[in-house]
Design an enzyme around this catalytic site. Structure first.
Site, short mmCIF file in Angstrom:
data_model
loop_
_atom_site.label_atom_id
_atom_site.label_comp_id
_atom_site.label_asym_id
_atom_site.label_seq_id
_atom_site.Cartn_x
_atom_site.Cartn_y
_atom_site.Cartn_z
N ARG A 109 0.84 -1.20 0.00
CA ARG A 109 0.00 0.00 0.00
C ARG A 109 0.87 1.25 0.00
NH1 ARG A 109 -5.33 -1.12 0.61
NH2 ARG A 109 -5.62 -3.28 1.22
N ILE A 110 0.28 2.32 -0.53
CA ILE A 110 0.98 3.60 -0.58
C ILE A 110 0.84 4.28 0.78
CG2 ILE A 110 1.13 5.84 -1.77
CD1 ILE A 110 1.63 3.36 -3.52
N LEU A 111 1.94 4.74 1.32
CA LEU A 111 1.90 5.47 2.59
C LEU A 111 1.43 6.89 2.32
CD1 LEU A 111 5.25 4.08 4.02
CD2 LEU A 111 2.93 3.41 4.67
N ASN A 125 12.01 1.09 1.42
CA ASN A 125 11.20 0.07 0.76
C ASN A 125 12.12 -0.79 -0.10
OD1 ASN A 125 8.81 -1.23 -0.30
ND2 ASN A 125 9.10 -0.04 -2.17
N HIS A 127 12.03 -3.16 -3.56
CA HIS A 127 11.19 -3.29 -4.76
C HIS A 127 11.87 -4.28 -5.72
CE1 HIS A 127 8.31 -2.13 -7.80
NE2 HIS A 127 9.32 -2.07 -8.66
N ALA A 160 6.18 10.22 -1.47
CA ALA A 160 4.72 10.14 -1.64
C ALA A 160 4.31 9.41 -2.91
CB ALA A 160 4.13 11.55 -1.62
N ASP A 163 6.94 4.03 -5.66
CA ASP A 163 8.31 3.56 -5.93
C ASP A 163 9.18 4.63 -6.60
OD1 ASP A 163 7.60 1.02 -4.87
OD2 ASP A 163 6.73 0.47 -6.80
C1 GRF Z 1 9.15 -8.72 -2.63
O1 GRF Z 1 9.72 -9.09 -3.86
C2 GRF Z 1 8.87 -7.26 -2.56
O2 GRF Z 1 9.84 -6.46 -3.15
C3 GRF Z 1 7.58 -7.18 -3.33
O3 GRF Z 1 6.84 -8.28 -2.88
C4 GRF Z 1 7.75 -9.29 -2.46
C5 GRF Z 1 7.44 -9.59 -1.03
O4 GRF Z 1 7.98 -10.79 -0.63
N1 GRF Z 1 6.92 -5.91 -3.17
P1 GRF Z 1 7.93 -11.28 0.87
O5 GRF Z 1 6.54 -11.02 1.42
O6 GRF Z 1 9.00 -10.55 1.63
O7 GRF Z 1 8.21 -12.76 0.78
#
Ligand code: GRF
Length: 219
Positions: A109-111, A125, A127, A160, A163
Site C-alpha cells: 500500500r501507498i503510505l 522500501n 522493490h 509520496a 516507488d
Molecule cells: C518482494 O519481492 C517485494 O519487493 C515485493 O513483494 C515481495 C514480497 O515478498 N513488493 P515477501 O513477502 O517478503 O516474501
C-alpha cells in the site's frame, strides 16, 4: 548522611538493547522479514525488529513475526472510514514501537501524508525491479513483458509516489529465456533479501543523507 536509596529495579534486557529499532510493514509471505529476523538474531547486527505491522490479517509475515516472538499489529483499511483515517491509524500503530527506521518489506500500500509527515526520511522500501524501471505492484511481470535481459531489485527511501523515492542500493539479476514470473521473482527475492539485510545494517550504522532526489547511506 543521606539515607541509602532503595535499589532501582533493572529495566528488562530488551530495553537495554542499544541497536536501532525497526518496525517492518508487510502484506505478504514475509520472506524479506524472515531474512531481517535471521540477521537480527546475531548480536552484532546493528538493528532489531521491534514490531511488525500489516494491512492484512492473513499476511504470512505475521506468522513469521509471531514465530520469532516479535509483536504484531494489523491495521486494515476496512476498519477505517477512509484512506486518510487508515493512514493516520497506521502512523499511530507504528509510533507506539518508537522505531528509528520503518522498513516496507512487501508492503503493498501507498503510505499517505500523515504517515510520511511522522516518519518521512526514515522509511525504506524494497522493490523487485531496477527502479525507475517497472514501478508498481507487478514489477516482475512488467519486466518480463518488456523483454528486458536484466532486471533486479532496489532499496529506496519512500516518498509520496509509487516507488519513486531516492535510490539507496540496487542489484541486478539476469533474465533467463525460460523464466516465468514466479521463477524470476524467486531469483530476484534471493538477491533482494541480501540487499535489504545489508542496506538496513548500513543505514542503522551510518544513517541516511537525503538531498533532493539523491540519497546515500552514511554522513
Ligand atoms: C518482494 O519481492 C517485494 O519487493 C515485493 O513483494 C515481495 C514480497 O515478498 N513488493 P515477501 O513477502 O517478503 O516474501
Amino acid at each position: 548522611m543521606p539515607a541509602p536509596s532503595a535499589p532501582q529495579p533493572r529495566p528488562p534486557a530488551h530495553e537495554l538493547d542499544p541497536r536501532a529499532r525497526l518496525v517492518v510493514l508487510v502484506s505478504g509471505a514475509g520472506t524479506n522479514l524472515a531474512a531481517l529476523l535471521a540477521a537480527h538474531a546475531a548480536a552484532d547486527y546493528p538493528a532489531r525488529v521491534v514490531a511488525v505491522v500489516s494491512d492484512r490479517a492473513d499476511a504470512g509475515g505475521l506468522d513469521v513475526a509471531r514465530g520469532a516472538g516479535v509483536p504484531t499489529v494489523v491495521v486494515a483499511p476496512g476498519d477505517f472510514p477512509d484512506r486518510q483515517a487508515w493512514d493516520a491509524g497506521l502512523a499511530r500503530a507504528v509510533d507506539v514501537a518508537h522505531p528509528a527506521w520503518v522498513v516496507c518489506a512487501g508492503f503493498m500500500r501507498i503510505l499517505g501524508p500523515a504517515f510520511l509527515a511522522r516518519f518521512g526520511g526514515r522509511v525504506i522500501n524494497t522493490h523487485p525491479a531496477l527502479l525507475p524501471s517497472f514501478p508498481g505492484a507487478h514489477a516482475v511481470r512488467d519486466a518480463l513483458a518488456h523483454g528486458v535481459a536484466v532486471t533486479g531489485c532496489t532499496v529506496h527511501v519512500v516518498d509520496a509516489g509509487v516507488d519513486t523515492g531516492p535510490i539507496l542500493a540496487q542489484r541486478a539479476v539476469d533474465v533467463r529465456p525460460e523464466d516465468d514470473e514466479p521463477a524470476l521473482h524467486e531469483r530476484i527475492k534471493a538477491v533482494e533479501r541480501e540487499l535489504l539485510v545489508d542496506s538496513v545494517a548500513r543505514i542503522a550504522r551510518h544513517g541516511l543523507v537525503v538531498d533532493g532526489h539523491r540519497a546515500r547511506i552514511g554522513g
